[in-house]
Write an enzyme that holds these catalytic residues in place. Structure first.
Site, short mmCIF file in Angstrom:
data_model
loop_
_atom_site.label_atom_id
_atom_site.label_comp_id
_atom_site.label_asym_id
_atom_site.label_seq_id
_atom_site.Cartn_x
_atom_site.Cartn_y
_atom_site.Cartn_z
N ASN A 9 7.99 -10.75 -3.03
CA ASN A 9 7.33 -10.11 -1.91
C ASN A 9 7.12 -11.14 -0.79
O ASN A 9 6.43 -12.14 -0.99
CB ASN A 9 5.99 -9.54 -2.40
CG ASN A 9 5.27 -8.79 -1.32
OD1 ASN A 9 5.19 -9.27 -0.19
ND2 ASN A 9 4.75 -7.63 -1.63
N HIS A 12 3.78 -12.34 3.13
CA HIS A 12 2.93 -13.40 3.69
C HIS A 12 3.70 -14.40 4.55
O HIS A 12 3.08 -15.21 5.24
CB HIS A 12 2.10 -14.06 2.59
CG HIS A 12 1.15 -13.05 1.99
ND1 HIS A 12 0.30 -12.29 2.78
CD2 HIS A 12 0.98 -12.61 0.72
CE1 HIS A 12 -0.37 -11.45 2.00
NE2 HIS A 12 0.03 -11.62 0.75
N ARG A 20 0.46 -16.14 15.07
CA ARG A 20 0.77 -16.54 16.45
C ARG A 20 1.56 -15.47 17.20
O ARG A 20 1.87 -15.64 18.36
CB ARG A 20 1.60 -17.84 16.43
CG ARG A 20 0.80 -19.08 16.18
CD ARG A 20 0.02 -19.45 17.45
NE ARG A 20 -0.85 -20.57 17.21
CZ ARG A 20 -0.57 -21.82 17.58
NH1 ARG A 20 0.56 -22.10 18.18
NH2 ARG A 20 -1.42 -22.78 17.33
N HIS A 45 5.97 -4.89 2.13
CA HIS A 45 4.98 -3.80 2.22
C HIS A 45 4.72 -3.52 3.70
O HIS A 45 4.22 -4.39 4.41
CB HIS A 45 3.70 -4.26 1.50
CG HIS A 45 2.64 -3.20 1.39
ND1 HIS A 45 1.55 -3.33 0.56
CD2 HIS A 45 2.47 -2.01 2.00
CE1 HIS A 45 0.78 -2.26 0.67
NE2 HIS A 45 1.32 -1.45 1.53
N ARG A 47 2.38 -1.96 5.92
CA ARG A 47 1.03 -1.36 5.91
C ARG A 47 0.82 -0.50 7.15
O ARG A 47 1.40 -0.75 8.20
CB ARG A 47 -0.02 -2.46 5.87
CG ARG A 47 -0.20 -3.05 4.50
CD ARG A 47 -1.36 -4.02 4.48
NE ARG A 47 -1.71 -4.32 3.11
CZ ARG A 47 -2.57 -3.63 2.37
NH1 ARG A 47 -3.23 -2.62 2.89
NH2 ARG A 47 -2.80 -3.98 1.13
N ARG A 51 -0.41 -5.24 9.55
CA ARG A 51 -1.03 -6.57 9.65
C ARG A 51 -0.04 -7.70 9.39
O ARG A 51 -0.26 -8.83 9.81
CB ARG A 51 -2.23 -6.68 8.70
CG ARG A 51 -1.84 -6.71 7.26
CD ARG A 51 -3.04 -6.98 6.37
NE ARG A 51 -3.91 -5.82 6.28
CZ ARG A 51 -4.72 -5.61 5.24
NH1 ARG A 51 -4.80 -6.50 4.26
NH2 ARG A 51 -5.46 -4.53 5.19
N GLU A 72 7.23 -1.31 -0.29
CA GLU A 72 5.96 -0.72 -0.74
C GLU A 72 5.36 0.05 0.43
O GLU A 72 5.23 -0.48 1.54
CB GLU A 72 5.00 -1.82 -1.18
CG GLU A 72 5.51 -2.60 -2.37
CD GLU A 72 4.74 -3.88 -2.63
OE1 GLU A 72 5.03 -4.51 -3.66
OE2 GLU A 72 3.87 -4.26 -1.82
N THR A 103 -3.79 -4.71 -2.15
CA THR A 103 -3.80 -3.46 -2.89
C THR A 103 -4.85 -3.52 -4.00
O THR A 103 -4.89 -4.47 -4.77
CB THR A 103 -2.40 -3.20 -3.50
OG1 THR A 103 -1.43 -3.47 -2.50
CG2 THR A 103 -2.26 -1.77 -3.97
N GLU A 153 5.35 0.91 -11.70
CA GLU A 153 4.98 -0.49 -11.62
C GLU A 153 3.56 -0.58 -12.16
O GLU A 153 2.62 -0.01 -11.57
CB GLU A 153 5.05 -1.02 -10.18
CG GLU A 153 4.62 -2.49 -10.12
CD GLU A 153 4.88 -3.15 -8.77
OE1 GLU A 153 5.78 -2.70 -8.01
OE2 GLU A 153 4.17 -4.13 -8.48
N HIS A 193 1.27 -7.73 -9.26
CA HIS A 193 0.03 -7.95 -8.51
C HIS A 193 -0.81 -9.02 -9.19
O HIS A 193 -1.24 -8.84 -10.33
CB HIS A 193 -0.81 -6.69 -8.27
CG HIS A 193 -1.68 -6.85 -7.07
ND1 HIS A 193 -2.98 -7.26 -7.15
CD2 HIS A 193 -1.40 -6.75 -5.75
CE1 HIS A 193 -3.46 -7.38 -5.92
NE2 HIS A 193 -2.52 -7.08 -5.06
N1 PXP Z 1 3.15 -5.00 -6.39
C1 PXP Z 1 2.48 -4.23 -5.50
C2 PXP Z 1 2.54 -2.76 -5.68
C3 PXP Z 1 1.77 -4.80 -4.43
O1 PXP Z 1 1.11 -4.00 -3.56
C4 PXP Z 1 1.80 -6.19 -4.28
C5 PXP Z 1 1.10 -6.82 -3.09
O2 PXP Z 1 1.70 -6.41 -1.92
C6 PXP Z 1 2.51 -6.96 -5.23
C7 PXP Z 1 3.14 -6.35 -6.27
C8 PXP Z 1 2.54 -8.45 -5.15
O3 PXP Z 1 1.26 -8.94 -5.43
P1 PXP Z 1 0.94 -10.49 -5.27
O4 PXP Z 1 1.14 -10.80 -3.82
O5 PXP Z 1 -0.46 -10.62 -5.74
O6 PXP Z 1 1.93 -11.23 -6.13
#
Ligand code: PXP
Length: 239
Positions: A9, A12, A20, A45, A47, A51, A72, A103, A153, A193
C-alpha cells in the site's frame, strides 16, 4: 511464484507528497520500485477526503505501471463510478469515517444490504475482483460470501495491537479459524492492517493465505533503508 502475494500500500508516499502539494514523492515512481523489488501488487486507497491518494494518481499508476492494481474504496456510488472508469484488477470495499486516522476495523456486512450487493455485482460484472474487508468473525465472512464477494480481507488490527504473547496468540487463533471458513467457502483469503516486520510471519504462515496487504510499516522503513530494501525485506518474511 511465491505462495503468499505481497500487496504494498503506497498511500503514505502520497501523504508525504500532499504535505507540500508538490510532485514528489511520486506514487508512480513508488509503484515501479515496489513491483521491481518483490511486491506483487500495488494497493492504493482513494479516500473520500482525498487526504493522500488523488484520482489522478490512480489513473497514472493504471496507465504507466505494468502490474496488478488493487484499490481500497468505500462502498458508495461515487467510488463505484470511479472504479468502473479506472478498471483496477481488484477492489477491496472498506468502511470509512471522516475523522478516522486509518481504517477502523472491518465492514459491518451482516443483515440485509441490497446497496452493497448491488455495488459488488456492478464491479464483478465489469470484471473487477471484489474483496470485502471484514473482522475475523464467521458471521461477517458468511455474509461477504452471500453478498457475492470473491475474496475477504481479514482485518488484522486486533492481532497487531494485541499486547503480550497470550493475547496475540488468541487473536492469531481467531484469524486461523476465520481462514478455515474462508477456504471452505472457496473464497480468496487476504489479510492486512497493522502488519509489520515483527508480527507478519505467523499471519503469512496461515494455511491458504493468498495475499497480505501492508503499507505503513513498509513506507516507514523505506525512509531509513530505501523502498527497494524495505519491500524486499518484507517479501522475505512473507514467503
Ligand atoms: N488493508 C486495508 C483494507 C486497509 O484499509 C489498509 C490501510 O489503508 C491496509 C490493509 C494497510 O494497512 P497498514 O498501512 O497498517 O499496513
Amino acid at each position: 511464484m511465491s505462495r503468499v502475494k505481497l500487496g504494498v500500500n503506497i498511500d503514505h508516499v502520497a501523504t508525504l507528497r500532499q504535505a507540500r502539494k508538490e510532485k514528489n514523492p511520486d506514487p508512480v515512481e513508488a509503484a515501479r520500485v515496489v513491483l521491481g523489488s518483490g511486491g506483487d501488487m500495488i494497493v492504493m486507497h482513494l479516500r473520500q477526503d482525498r487526504r493522500h491518494v488523488q484520482e489522478a494518481d490512480l489513473e497514472r499508476v493504471r496507465q504507466d505501471v505494468k502490474g496488478l492494481l488493487h484499490v481500497e474504496l468505500a462502498a458508495i456510488p461515487e467510488m463505484e463510478k470511479i472504479a468502473l472508469k479506472l478498471r483496477p484488477d481488484s477492489v477491496c470495499l472498506v468502511p470509512e469515517s471522516p475523522r478516522e486516522v486509518t481504517t477502523q476495523g472491518g465492514m459491518k456486512v451482516e443483515g440485509k444490504n441490497p446497496e452493497l450487493a448491488r455495488i459488488i455485482k456492478s464491479l464483478s460484472d465489469a470484471g473487477i475482483g471484489v474483496s470485502l474487508f471484514v473482522d475475523p468473525e464467521p458471521g461477517a465472512i458468511r455474509a461477504a460470501h452471500n453478498l457475492g464477494a470473491d475474496s475477504v480481507e481479514l482485518c488484522t488490527t486486533a492481532y497487531s495491537e494485541a499486547w503480550g504473547k497470550k493475547l496475540q496468540a488468541r487473536e492469531l487463533e481467531k484469524l486461523q479459524l476465520a481462514s478455515f471458513l474462508v477456504k471452505e467457502l472457496e473464497m480468496e483469503l487476504h489479510a492486512g492492517h497493522g502488519l509489520d516486520y515483527y508480527n507478519v510471519s505467523p499471519v503469512a504462515r496461515i494455511d491458504g493465505m493468498d495475499c497480505l496487504n501492508i503499507g505503513y510499516s513498509i513506507i516507514s522503513r523505506a525512509l531509513f533503508i530505501g523502498l527497494k530494501n524495505a519491500v524486499a525485506e518484507m517479501k522475505r518474511l512473507v514467503q
